[in-house]
Structure formats: structure tokens, C-alpha cells
Scaffold this active site. Structure first.
Site, PDB file in Angstrom:
ATOM      1  CE1 TYR A  66      40.087  45.721  46.548  1.00 11.39           C
ATOM      2  CE2 TYR A  66      40.168  46.734  44.623  1.00 11.39           C
ATOM      3  CZ  TYR A  66      40.455  45.574  45.295  1.00 11.39           C
ATOM      4  OH  TYR A  66      41.257  44.802  44.643  1.00 11.39           O
ATOM      5  CE  LYS A  77      39.900  42.408  41.616  1.00  8.56           C
ATOM      6  NZ  LYS A  77      40.053  43.647  41.990  1.00  8.56           N
ATOM      7  CG  ASN A 129      52.694  53.670  38.301  1.00  6.64           C
ATOM      8  OD1 ASN A 129      54.181  53.643  38.874  1.00  6.64           O
ATOM      9  ND2 ASN A 129      51.827  53.740  39.527  1.00  6.64           N
TER      10      ASN A 129
END
Length: 279
Positions: A54, A79, A245
Site C-alpha cells: 500500500y 502484510k 461504517n
């Protein structure tokens, strides 16, 4: 403040739980990550998901360090990218990620893709287990692993991942993969939980249920994930949607509504196929 539900981790982990609702930062710039992660933490999120791919680990780390929340209360995931598979390469790549984050440890470290064409994911997994044993990661996991990949890790190392992060939403319910995860005691985490392209938000079933429960379509889909015990990491660069959210925690769906959403499954994958991606 509403508390995030917690999901137990039972494998490859010294961490006991992972927050069920987290915040994803895919496609955010480092500066956006500082602002948006800071807002997410203020709203109540306690799990932040990034990745070396990212390009924003530095921004995520800065937001975590700058917050007034104790480090042990924030669950940070990053990751390993596909070009760093292999035992020694993994150890080096992790140190680079940890340095960019500026953190002493990472709560969850994932193999981003199995890259079966490289055939190195077992050695890569062994490196993650070493990092866990060293205490620089609290939990070792994988992302985008299919059932056969999970089976092989267990067969060759005796240790299942703590988490498998996969594309999952009502259009791609991933039932065989979820069954394999349950068999091995692996927690399933959903990336792209709202599906790409916004089609779910206009789906008549989702719209109708949103009207019934007085919620937004996004909140309905996230509530579906939460009801099924899935860990979920919606992403948004819009501050108001970050809060929207998070409010899905307070949305309750009944059995009829859950069954209607379950019925939307159409094997609607929007991301790459893990069996061929990253060769």
C-alpha cells in the site's frame, strides 16, 4: 463509546483476540493515512490494516504513535508482498515494514498472496512462525489463501494461520473457504467487504433491509458480516463514512434478513484469483 466486538484467535498467535471491525487503508497516501487513521481511532476503531504494497505504512505508524491510545489497545496488521517470498527474504521484508511503521511489534503479519507459481509460501510461513516466536509479531496469518493452501501449511508445519484475509461480501460468500477455515480454527477476515463498484448498495434486497432497520446499505452489509462472525476491515478516505461504517456495530439483522443477504451469493469475485495471481 461503543466497544468493538472481539474475535478469539486460537492458532499461531500470542494475541488472544482481534477486533471484529477494523479500518483498512488501501489506496490512501501516507498523509491521508495519518488523517484517516487518526479519525478512525477517534471514532472507536482499534484495528488498523495496512500492507507493504500500500505504500502507507509510515503514515499508519505515525497516526498510531501520535494517538493518545495505549499501543497495546491498537491492533496493527501489515502484510508481506509477493516479491519477498522465501524464508530469509521474509525476515528482511518484515524488518523493513516494522521500521516504516516505527513500532516495536506488529499485532498481525500476513502473507499477502500465496503465489502458488513461486511455490515458496510454506517457507515464507515458517519465517512468520519464527517472527511470532521472536515476539516481534503477535499473530501470524495469511491472505487470499484457498483451502488447498491452508491444508498444505498445516500438513507441512503443523500450524494453521491465525487469520485468513480474503475477498468476501454477499456477492462472494466464500462458503467452501469458510468451511476450511473453521476446520483448521482459522479466523476469516473480509477485505472488500462492501464489494467494489457500489453494486451492493443499489441491490434491491440490501436497499429494502436498510429501510427496514433504519440504516444505510453499507451498514447493512457490514452488519451481515458481523452477524456471521467475520472480521471486517472497510476502507474509506471520507471521514463521515469512517464513522458511518463504525456505527454498523449497532445494527441488528434478524434471521430472515440474514437469509435474504445470504441468498445474494453469485461467486462475484472482483479481485484477482488467488490460484493464479502473483506467480
Amino acid at each position: 463509546m461503543t466497544q468493538t466486538p472481539m474475535i478469539p484467535l486460537t492458532s499461531a498467535s500470542s494475541a488472544s483476540h482481534i477486533p471484529q471491525l477494523g479500518y483498512g487503508v488501501y489506496k490512501l497516501t501516507p498523509d491521508q493515512a495519518v488523517e484517516c487513521v487518526g479519525e478512525a481511532l477517534r471514532v472507536g476503531y482499534r484495528s488498523i490494516d495496512t500492507a507493504s504494497f500500500y505504500g502507507n505504512e509510515d503514515g499508519v505508524g505515525r497516526a498510531v504513535r501520535d494517538s493518545d491510545i495505549p499501543r497495546e489497545e491498537i491492533f496493527v496488521t501489515t502484510k508481506l508482498w509477493n516479491d519477498a517470498h522465501g524464508y530469509e527474504q521474509t525476515l528482511r521484508a518484515f524488518e523493513e515494514s516494522r521500521n516504516r511503521l516505527g513500532l516495536d511489534y506488529v499485532d498481525l503479519y500476513l502473507i499477502h498472496w500465496p503465489c502458488p507459481g513461486q511455490d515458496q509460501y510454506v517457507d515464507t510461513w515458517k519465517a512468520l512462525l519464527h517472527l511470532r516466536d521472536e515476539g516481534v509479531i503477535r499473530a501470524a496469518g495469511v491472505s487470499n489463501f484457498e483451502p488447498e493452501h491452508l491444508d498444505r501449511l498445516v500438513e507441512e508445519t503443523g500450524m494453521a494461520p491465525a487469520v485468513n484475509q480474503v475477498e468476501l461480501h454477499p456477492y462472494l460468500a466464500q462458503m467452501p473457504l469458510r468451511a476450511a477455515a473453521e476446520r483448521h480454527g482459522v479466523v476469516v477476515e473480509a477485505w472488500s467487504p462492501l464489494a467494489r463498484g457500489g453494486a451492493l448498495f443499489a441491490d434491491p434486497v440490501v436497499v429494502q433491509i436498510a429501510q427496514e432497520v433504519g440504516a444505510t446499505p453499507a451498514q447493512v452489509v457490514l452488519a451481515w458480516h458481523l452477524a456471521h462472525g467475520t472480521v471486517v476491515i472497510p476502507k474509506s478516505a471520507t471521514l463521515s463514512r469512517i464513522a458511518e461504517n463504525f456505527a454498523a456495530i449497532d445494527v441488528t439483522l434478524d434471521d430472515r434478513q440474514l437469509a435474504l443477504l445470504d441468498g445474494l451469493d453469485r461467486d462475484g469475485r472482483t479481485g484477482p484469483d488467488p490460484r493464479v495471481f502473483g506467480a
